[in-house]
Design a protein around this motif. Sequence first.
Motif, mmCIF file in Angstrom:
data_model
loop_
_atom_site.group_PDB
_atom_site.id
_atom_site.type_symbol
_atom_site.label_atom_id
_atom_site.label_comp_id
_atom_site.label_asym_id
_atom_site.label_seq_id
_atom_site.Cartn_x
_atom_site.Cartn_y
_atom_site.Cartn_z
ATOM 1 N N HIS B 29 0.858 -1.192 0.000
ATOM 2 C CA HIS B 29 0.000 0.000 0.000
ATOM 3 C C HIS B 29 0.889 1.235 0.000
ATOM 4 O O HIS B 29 1.821 1.333 0.800
ATOM 5 C CB HIS B 29 -0.905 0.015 1.233
ATOM 6 C CG HIS B 29 -2.058 -0.916 1.139
ATOM 7 N ND1 HIS B 29 -3.096 -0.909 2.049
ATOM 8 C CD2 HIS B 29 -2.358 -1.892 0.246
ATOM 9 C CE1 HIS B 29 -3.988 -1.832 1.712
ATOM 10 N NE2 HIS B 29 -3.548 -2.449 0.627
ATOM 11 N N ASN B 30 0.586 2.189 -0.884
ATOM 12 C CA ASN B 30 1.453 3.352 -0.973
ATOM 13 C C ASN B 30 0.789 4.646 -0.494
ATOM 14 O O ASN B 30 1.350 5.729 -0.663
ATOM 15 C CB ASN B 30 1.990 3.524 -2.396
ATOM 16 C CG ASN B 30 0.876 3.627 -3.414
ATOM 17 O OD1 ASN B 30 -0.295 3.529 -3.071
ATOM 18 N ND2 ASN B 30 1.239 3.837 -4.669
ATOM 19 N N SER B 31 -0.401 4.545 0.084
ATOM 20 C CA SER B 31 -1.026 5.714 0.695
ATOM 21 C C SER B 31 -1.332 5.390 2.150
ATOM 22 O O SER B 31 -1.832 4.306 2.458
ATOM 23 C CB SER B 31 -2.335 6.082 -0.020
ATOM 24 O OG SER B 31 -2.086 6.486 -1.345
ATOM 25 N N TYR B 48 -2.348 12.814 5.344
ATOM 26 C CA TYR B 48 -2.118 11.598 4.599
ATOM 27 C C TYR B 48 -0.876 11.722 3.729
ATOM 28 O O TYR B 48 -0.456 12.830 3.361
ATOM 29 C CB TYR B 48 -3.347 11.158 3.793
ATOM 30 C CG TYR B 48 -3.658 11.922 2.527
ATOM 31 C CD1 TYR B 48 -4.497 13.036 2.565
ATOM 32 C CD2 TYR B 48 -3.191 11.483 1.292
ATOM 33 C CE1 TYR B 48 -4.832 13.701 1.408
ATOM 34 C CE2 TYR B 48 -3.537 12.165 0.127
ATOM 35 C CZ TYR B 48 -4.363 13.267 0.195
ATOM 36 O OH TYR B 48 -4.698 13.933 -0.958
ATOM 37 N N PHE B 49 -0.307 10.558 3.437
ATOM 38 C CA PHE B 49 0.933 10.444 2.669
ATOM 39 C C PHE B 49 0.685 9.617 1.404
ATOM 40 O O PHE B 49 -0.070 8.649 1.432
ATOM 41 C CB PHE B 49 2.010 9.704 3.481
ATOM 42 C CG PHE B 49 2.439 10.378 4.744
ATOM 43 C CD1 PHE B 49 1.692 10.259 5.910
ATOM 44 C CD2 PHE B 49 3.611 11.126 4.784
ATOM 45 C CE1 PHE B 49 2.095 10.868 7.083
ATOM 46 C CE2 PHE B 49 4.028 11.733 5.948
ATOM 47 C CZ PHE B 49 3.269 11.610 7.106
ATOM 48 N N SER B 97 -2.897 3.128 -4.013
ATOM 49 C CA SER B 97 -3.458 4.301 -4.675
ATOM 50 C C SER B 97 -4.336 3.937 -5.869
ATOM 51 O O SER B 97 -5.117 4.748 -6.333
ATOM 52 C CB SER B 97 -2.354 5.253 -5.117
ATOM 53 O OG SER B 97 -1.501 4.625 -6.040
ATOM 54 N N GLY B 98 -4.243 2.711 -6.359
ATOM 55 C CA GLY B 98 -5.120 2.294 -7.438
ATOM 56 C C GLY B 98 -6.472 1.825 -6.966
ATOM 57 O O GLY B 98 -7.379 1.607 -7.761
ATOM 58 N N ALA B 99 -6.616 1.686 -5.657
ATOM 59 C CA ALA B 99 -7.877 1.222 -5.077
ATOM 60 C C ALA B 99 -8.580 2.381 -4.382
ATOM 61 O O ALA B 99 -8.019 3.457 -4.216
ATOM 62 C CB ALA B 99 -7.597 0.104 -4.083
ATOM 63 N N ASN B 100 -9.805 2.147 -3.974
ATOM 64 C CA ASN B 100 -10.569 3.202 -3.322
ATOM 65 C C ASN B 100 -10.909 2.885 -1.882
ATOM 66 O O ASN B 100 -11.552 3.677 -1.222
ATOM 67 C CB ASN B 100 -11.871 3.448 -4.086
ATOM 68 C CG ASN B 100 -11.619 4.036 -5.453
ATOM 69 O OD1 ASN B 100 -11.212 5.179 -5.572
ATOM 70 N ND2 ASN B 100 -11.825 3.248 -6.482
#
Lengths: 113, 113
Positions: B29-31, B48-49, B97-100
């Motif tokens: 996960h990148n967020s 948030y990052f 970041s590709g998911a919601n």
Amino acid sequence: AQSVTQLDSQVPVFEEAPVELRCNYSSSVSVYLFWYVQYPNQGLQLLLKYLSGSTLVKGINGFEAEFNKSQTSFHLRKPSVHISDTAEYFCAVSQGGSEKLVFGKGTKLTVNP
Amino acid sequence: DAGVIQSPRHEVTEMGQEVTLRCKPISGHNSLFWYRQTMMRGLELLIYFNNNVPIDDSGMPEDRFSAKMPNASFSTLKIQPSEPRDSAVYFCASRNSGANVLTFGAGSRLTVL
């Protein structure tokens, strides 16, 4: 700015009764909508989400929600609740393309025997 | 998958002390998001990052609060000096970041006396 209104802070119901938890959001542009559940002393878990497509969304544990764009609502329903559904339920919205998720203040559902 | 891991689960401290809350997001996960939950204000996004870079810290209440993400697998939220009004449950959440969908940790309950 986005806002989410959960009209009922507490909803008591009897076991096996139907329940509806109400949620209204402020934005009229493209939105993603979510319902999360929080059991005591735990984090939030996703119940269901609306991103696009069919306005009736089915989630886990028999819950469903209907996206109504004209009324800017996303009410959560379950036809027959169980004691184990006792928890706090949060509606959340993000504007399409935004990474920020804005939460309502939550509705505490108490299912009584 | 161990999920989002937060520590400590509970912290009781005295006014004026430094508090550090820790979060390990889900691998890949990148967020990463920090939320605060109180009875009065509900769930508030603090910061948030994306890819370890702070994107929006407009929710950080004041300069006593700071957050860092030195690498993809670790983030801290620091309060120095702490005050009784900081008492709350602090949640960390992560997503690709590709998911919601956000995945939440179990939270850190902070009590400042």
